[in-house]
Design a protein around this motif. Structure first.
Motif, mmCIF file in Angstrom:
data_model
loop_
_atom_site.group_PDB
_atom_site.id
_atom_site.type_symbol
_atom_site.label_atom_id
_atom_site.label_comp_id
_atom_site.label_asym_id
_atom_site.label_seq_id
_atom_site.Cartn_x
_atom_site.Cartn_y
_atom_site.Cartn_z
ATOM 1 N N ALA A 42 73.931 -130.177 -33.476
ATOM 2 C CA ALA A 42 73.120 -130.012 -32.265
ATOM 3 C C ALA A 42 72.198 -131.198 -31.990
ATOM 4 C CB ALA A 42 72.321 -128.714 -32.344
ATOM 5 N N PRO A 43 71.442 -131.713 -32.981
ATOM 6 C CA PRO A 43 70.549 -132.839 -32.670
ATOM 7 C C PRO A 43 71.303 -134.068 -32.145
ATOM 8 C CG PRO A 43 69.955 -131.856 -34.771
ATOM 9 C CD PRO A 43 71.262 -131.251 -34.367
ATOM 10 N N LEU A 44 72.416 -134.422 -32.801
ATOM 11 C CA LEU A 44 73.190 -135.575 -32.352
ATOM 12 C C LEU A 44 73.779 -135.330 -30.967
ATOM 13 C CD1 LEU A 44 74.598 -138.292 -32.760
ATOM 14 C CD2 LEU A 44 76.405 -137.092 -34.012
ATOM 15 N N THR A 45 74.305 -134.128 -30.744
ATOM 16 C CA THR A 45 74.922 -133.824 -29.449
ATOM 17 C C THR A 45 73.889 -133.851 -28.331
ATOM 18 O OG1 THR A 45 76.517 -132.414 -30.583
ATOM 19 C CG2 THR A 45 76.336 -132.167 -28.211
ATOM 20 N N ALA A 46 72.702 -133.324 -28.591
ATOM 21 C CA ALA A 46 71.647 -133.327 -27.571
ATOM 22 C C ALA A 46 71.252 -134.745 -27.195
ATOM 23 C CB ALA A 46 70.434 -132.555 -28.089
ATOM 24 N N ALA A 47 71.101 -135.603 -28.200
ATOM 25 C CA ALA A 47 70.740 -136.996 -27.919
ATOM 26 C C ALA A 47 71.834 -137.685 -27.111
ATOM 27 C CB ALA A 47 70.495 -137.737 -29.227
ATOM 28 N N LEU A 48 73.086 -137.453 -27.483
ATOM 29 C CA LEU A 48 74.194 -138.090 -26.772
ATOM 30 C C LEU A 48 74.281 -137.614 -25.328
ATOM 31 C CD1 LEU A 48 76.969 -137.987 -29.526
ATOM 32 C CD2 LEU A 48 75.619 -139.951 -28.797
ATOM 33 N N LEU A 49 74.090 -136.322 -25.108
ATOM 34 C CA LEU A 49 74.161 -135.800 -23.746
ATOM 35 C C LEU A 49 73.100 -136.429 -22.851
ATOM 36 C CD1 LEU A 49 74.806 -131.982 -24.395
ATOM 37 C CD2 LEU A 49 76.401 -133.643 -23.409
ATOM 38 N N VAL A 50 71.884 -136.541 -23.369
ATOM 39 C CA VAL A 50 70.799 -137.100 -22.562
ATOM 40 C C VAL A 50 71.035 -138.580 -22.285
ATOM 41 C CG1 VAL A 50 68.336 -137.637 -22.541
ATOM 42 C CG2 VAL A 50 69.112 -135.402 -23.332
ATOM 43 N N VAL A 51 71.444 -139.336 -23.302
ATOM 44 C CA VAL A 51 71.618 -140.778 -23.123
ATOM 45 C C VAL A 51 72.793 -141.068 -22.192
ATOM 46 C CG1 VAL A 51 72.120 -142.945 -24.305
ATOM 47 C CG2 VAL A 51 70.552 -141.297 -25.342
ATOM 48 N N VAL A 52 73.896 -140.350 -22.346
ATOM 49 C CA VAL A 52 75.036 -140.553 -21.450
ATOM 50 C C VAL A 52 74.659 -140.186 -20.018
ATOM 51 C CG1 VAL A 52 77.347 -139.732 -20.870
ATOM 52 C CG2 VAL A 52 76.791 -140.287 -23.234
ATOM 53 N N ALA A 70 68.218 -130.699 -26.178
ATOM 54 C CA ALA A 70 68.324 -131.652 -25.075
ATOM 55 C C ALA A 70 67.076 -131.601 -24.195
ATOM 56 C CB ALA A 70 69.572 -131.362 -24.248
ATOM 57 N N ARG A 71 66.563 -130.400 -23.971
ATOM 58 C CA ARG A 71 65.319 -130.284 -23.197
ATOM 59 C C ARG A 71 64.160 -130.924 -23.944
ATOM 60 N NH1 ARG A 71 64.664 -124.080 -21.773
ATOM 61 N NH2 ARG A 71 62.700 -124.916 -20.943
ATOM 62 N N LEU A 72 64.156 -130.808 -25.276
ATOM 63 C CA LEU A 72 63.111 -131.451 -26.069
ATOM 64 C C LEU A 72 63.213 -132.971 -25.970
ATOM 65 C CD1 LEU A 72 60.796 -131.294 -28.125
ATOM 66 C CD2 LEU A 72 62.521 -131.203 -29.946
ATOM 67 N N VAL A 73 64.425 -133.507 -26.017
ATOM 68 C CA VAL A 73 64.607 -134.948 -25.864
ATOM 69 C C VAL A 73 64.100 -135.404 -24.505
ATOM 70 C CG1 VAL A 73 66.326 -136.787 -25.692
ATOM 71 C CG2 VAL A 73 66.540 -135.051 -27.478
ATOM 72 N N LEU A 74 64.417 -134.650 -23.469
ATOM 73 C CA LEU A 74 63.929 -134.987 -22.129
ATOM 74 C C LEU A 74 62.409 -134.942 -22.066
ATOM 75 C CD1 LEU A 74 66.520 -133.017 -19.950
ATOM 76 C CD2 LEU A 74 66.320 -135.492 -20.142
ATOM 77 N N ARG A 75 61.838 -133.959 -22.735
ATOM 78 C CA ARG A 75 60.371 -133.834 -22.734
ATOM 79 C C ARG A 75 59.715 -135.010 -23.459
ATOM 80 N NH1 ARG A 75 55.776 -133.977 -22.632
ATOM 81 N NH2 ARG A 75 54.183 -132.338 -22.665
ATOM 82 N N ARG A 76 60.277 -135.392 -24.591
ATOM 83 C CA ARG A 76 59.683 -136.477 -25.368
ATOM 84 C C ARG A 76 59.862 -137.837 -24.704
ATOM 85 N NH1 ARG A 76 62.349 -136.371 -31.040
ATOM 86 N NH2 ARG A 76 61.078 -138.262 -31.227
ATOM 87 N N ASP A 77 60.996 -138.025 -24.026
ATOM 88 C CA ASP A 77 61.320 -139.338 -23.466
ATOM 89 C C ASP A 77 61.197 -139.379 -21.947
ATOM 90 O OD1 ASP A 77 61.762 -140.449 -25.879
ATOM 91 O OD2 ASP A 77 63.852 -140.965 -25.561
ATOM 92 N N ARG A 78 60.431 -138.494 -21.375
ATOM 93 C CA ARG A 78 60.393 -138.413 -19.917
ATOM 94 C C ARG A 78 59.910 -139.721 -19.283
ATOM 95 N NH1 ARG A 78 56.244 -135.742 -22.201
ATOM 96 N NH2 ARG A 78 54.119 -136.023 -21.419
ATOM 97 N N VAL A 79 58.934 -140.393 -19.918
ATOM 98 C CA VAL A 79 58.439 -141.649 -19.360
ATOM 99 C C VAL A 79 59.448 -142.766 -19.586
ATOM 100 C CG1 VAL A 79 56.606 -143.369 -19.460
ATOM 101 C CG2 VAL A 79 56.049 -140.936 -19.654
ATOM 102 N N ARG A 80 59.974 -142.861 -20.808
ATOM 103 C CA ARG A 80 60.968 -143.900 -21.103
ATOM 104 C C ARG A 80 62.194 -143.753 -20.200
ATOM 105 N NH1 ARG A 80 59.406 -142.552 -26.553
ATOM 106 N NH2 ARG A 80 58.445 -144.317 -27.639
ATOM 107 N N LEU A 81 62.657 -142.529 -20.045
ATOM 108 C CA LEU A 81 63.836 -142.299 -19.214
ATOM 109 C C LEU A 81 63.568 -142.656 -17.754
ATOM 110 C CD1 LEU A 81 65.135 -138.926 -20.718
ATOM 111 C CD2 LEU A 81 66.216 -141.176 -20.909
ATOM 112 N N ALA A 82 62.373 -142.319 -17.286
ATOM 113 C CA ALA A 82 62.038 -142.643 -15.894
ATOM 114 C C ALA A 82 62.027 -144.153 -15.679
ATOM 115 C CB ALA A 82 60.684 -142.039 -15.529
ATOM 116 N N ILE A 83 61.448 -144.888 -16.645
ATOM 117 C CA ILE A 83 61.428 -146.356 -16.522
ATOM 118 C C ILE A 83 62.836 -146.910 -16.555
ATOM 119 C CG2 ILE A 83 60.700 -148.462 -17.689
ATOM 120 C CD1 ILE A 83 58.209 -146.961 -18.611
ATOM 121 N N TRP A 84 63.663 -146.376 -17.433
ATOM 122 C CA TRP A 84 65.052 -146.836 -17.561
ATOM 123 C C TRP A 84 65.852 -146.530 -16.300
ATOM 124 C CZ3 TRP A 84 68.783 -144.297 -21.686
ATOM 125 C CH2 TRP A 84 70.050 -144.843 -21.556
#
Length: 541
Positions: A124-134, A11-25
């Motif tokens: 774990a990969p699917l759960t991490a993505a779901l946690l971040v997106v939710v 989940a921390r990796l997802v946040l790191r990779r998508d930090r700009v996209r998430l901020a815009i969203w």
């Protein structure tokens, strides 16, 4: 090792990779909501204006289909009717794309296999993505509620309305988790999820069209098809009109069911495989695929066909609704003023048609961005390196991609103008004449789309790692400036940043050649800069 081992780190990796996209969203959604709420409040400032809007919206089948049901004359109810579908569609698509990017796309590129070689559980990969997106949906909805409250709307209704928007994102997060297990490619998973969004829109529209208008004429009770659609659930919350909080449990229930199904499906397939087997292609390629032009057409034709069908259906609907919208805005001077600001003319129906063509041009801009960003995907996947190993120069390869996107945009503009004109002509009795006139008017938007193509190409050549985020951000800025800038009374210097601002507002006004020539010149500069930068930078292997 447990099935969820490593979820927190991923989940921390997802946040790191998508930090700009998430901020815009997360920040962009409330900003857009605040701007839309403010513009609606300006257009419908008093009870009389809102009464007229509610009455005409409740009685108009077209308004029900595209805006959803109206729930009274309160300002918040009008804001929800005008903004809910737009915001819900945005969060639905963004959520599905985000889940696919961190699940199926990681498997497709081999990144998931590398992660799986470490101490990482199967889920774990699917759960991490779901946690971040939710979490992103919840946070964006919370900020959107504050934005609505800041625009002067009651807090309880603001929370209910924005929770409905966030609920749509949560629901489609669950759907994307399932589609990621079905398709073997990220493109296929996104296509399935987008089809689910389209089906949800159709079900919601059907339920609202079939709904019953109240005795007072200012409310609509949706029919049963709306309850089959995650997009329809948000309308059933009835924000600002006796909120039904229990409806918000439906997206949560769908999330639980979707995650459970995704886990079960993940157990039935191998890493990198999908439950839907890919179709086997021919044993040998045709001769046209040996050229960059033939390959670009082969890669784009499916996407272009889907866009063409959608544009044609929407164009015909907007054309047929021309007279009805004309009657609606004639009853509301503030709405007529807003349409004139977007369309640029004193004649209401011409201003309406101009505004619709402008919206089509902005929408087709999304196709241009999507088509050209495929080059970044090919570079990341290693396809570009293999193509350049042949007797194909960098300039020819990139130029072919730009040409394919431009020709596709030209075709979509032509379809938009023809179908809108045909629909309006069927009402007025001159379908061929109206279709020809609006087709020509639509083609005048092509120079603005060339500027969009030039911006994307320049970003790909100069800033490849940031090209995806910056390209979509640029298009969003063009959207806000080109369509809402005049309504929000932004300074002219800001409006001039959008290429759509400089397109002559035909048919509301007479065409002008100079702005189109200048736009073409700006596009040429951006395209040349992008090609030159691409020729001199490294292509990662």
């Amino acid at each position: 090792m447990r099935a969820l081992t490593g979820t927190r780190r991923l989940a921390r990796l997802v946040l790191r990779r998508d930090r700009v996209r998430l901020a815009i969203w997360i920040l962009g959604t409330p900003l857009l909501g605040y701007a839309l709420a403010g513009s609606v409040a300006g257009v419908y400032p008093d009870e009389a204006a809102r009464q007229g809007y509610a009455t005409t919206s409740a009685s108009s089948l077209v308004a029900r289909a595209f805006n959803g049901p109206i729930a009274g004359t309160d300002l918040g109810a009008v804001v929800v009717a005008e903004t809910y579908v737009t915001l819900a569609l945005i969060v639905a698509l963004v959520s599905t794309f985000a889940v696919t990017r961190h699940t199926r796309q990681d498997e497709e590129t081999g990144r998931a296999e590398l992660l799986g070689a470490s101490v990482v559980g199967r889920y774990a990969p699917l759960t991490a993505a779901l946690l971040v997106v939710v979490a992103a949906n919840v946070l964006a909805a919370a900020l959107l509620a504050l934005a609505f409250a800041g625009a002067g709307l009651p807090l309880a209704g603001s929370v209910a309305g924005t929770a409905a928007v966030g609920g749509v994102g949560v629901a489609f997060t669950a759907i994307a988790a399932v589609t990621a297990q079905l398709s073997v490619t990220a493109r296929g998973a996104n296509a399935l999820a987008a089809a689910a969004v389209g089906l949800a829109f159709v079900l919601r529209a059907a339920g609202d069209v079939l709904g019953e208008q109240s005795a007072g004429g200012t409310r609509v009770a949706s029919a049963w098809p709306s309850w089959l659609s995650p997009l329809g659930w948000g309308n059933q919350v009835r924000a600002f009109e006796g909120e039904r909080w229990w409806v918000l449990a439906l997206p949560v229930a769908l999330l639980i069911a979707g995650v459970t199904s995704a886990y079960a499906l993940a157990e039935r397939r191998d890493q990198g495989a999908g439950l839907v087997a890919p179709r086997r292609g021919p044993a040998s390629a045709t001769a046209r695929l040996l050229s960059p032009v033939g390959l670009a057409w082969r890669m784009q034709r499916g996407t272009l066909l889907g866009w063409a069908v959608g544009v044609a259906v929407l164009g015909l609907s907007m054309g047929v609704a021309g007279d009805e919208f004309n009657a609606m805005i004639e009853q509301n001077p503030a709405a007529a003023e807003a349409i004139n600001a977007m369309g640029g003319g004193a004649n209401l129906i011409d201003a309406y048609l101009t505004a619709m063509l402008g919206l089509f041009a902005l929408t087709i801009g999304a196709y241009v961005v999507q088509a050209l960003l495929r080059v970044r995907g090919d570079e990341s996947d290693g396809v570009l390196e293999a193509a350049l190993a042949t007797a194909v120069s960098r300039s020819r390869w990139l130029g072919t991609q730009v040409l394919a996107a431009t020709v596709g945009a030209l075709a979509l503009l032509l379809i938009a103008g023809l179908t809108t004109g045909l629909g309006y002509g069927l009402v007025t009795g001159d379908p061929l004449g109206e279709a020809a006139a609006l087709a020509g008017a639509a083609l005048l938007r092509l120079p603005a789309l060339l500027v969009v193509a030039g911006v994307v190409t320049a970003l790909f050549g100069l800033l490849p790692r940031w090209s995806v985020v910056l390209s979509w951000t640029a298009l969003l800025v063009f959207l806000l400036l080109g369509q809402l800038g005049a309504v929000l009374e932004l300074p002219q210097a800001a409006l001039n940043l959008s290429p759509y601002t400089h397109v002559p507002a035909v048919p509301a006004v007479d065409p002008a050649v100079l702005p189109l020539v200048l736009l073409a010149g700006v596009a040429a500069v951006f395209l040349a800069a992008g090609v030159a930068a691409f020729r001199h930078r490294d292509v990662p292997s």
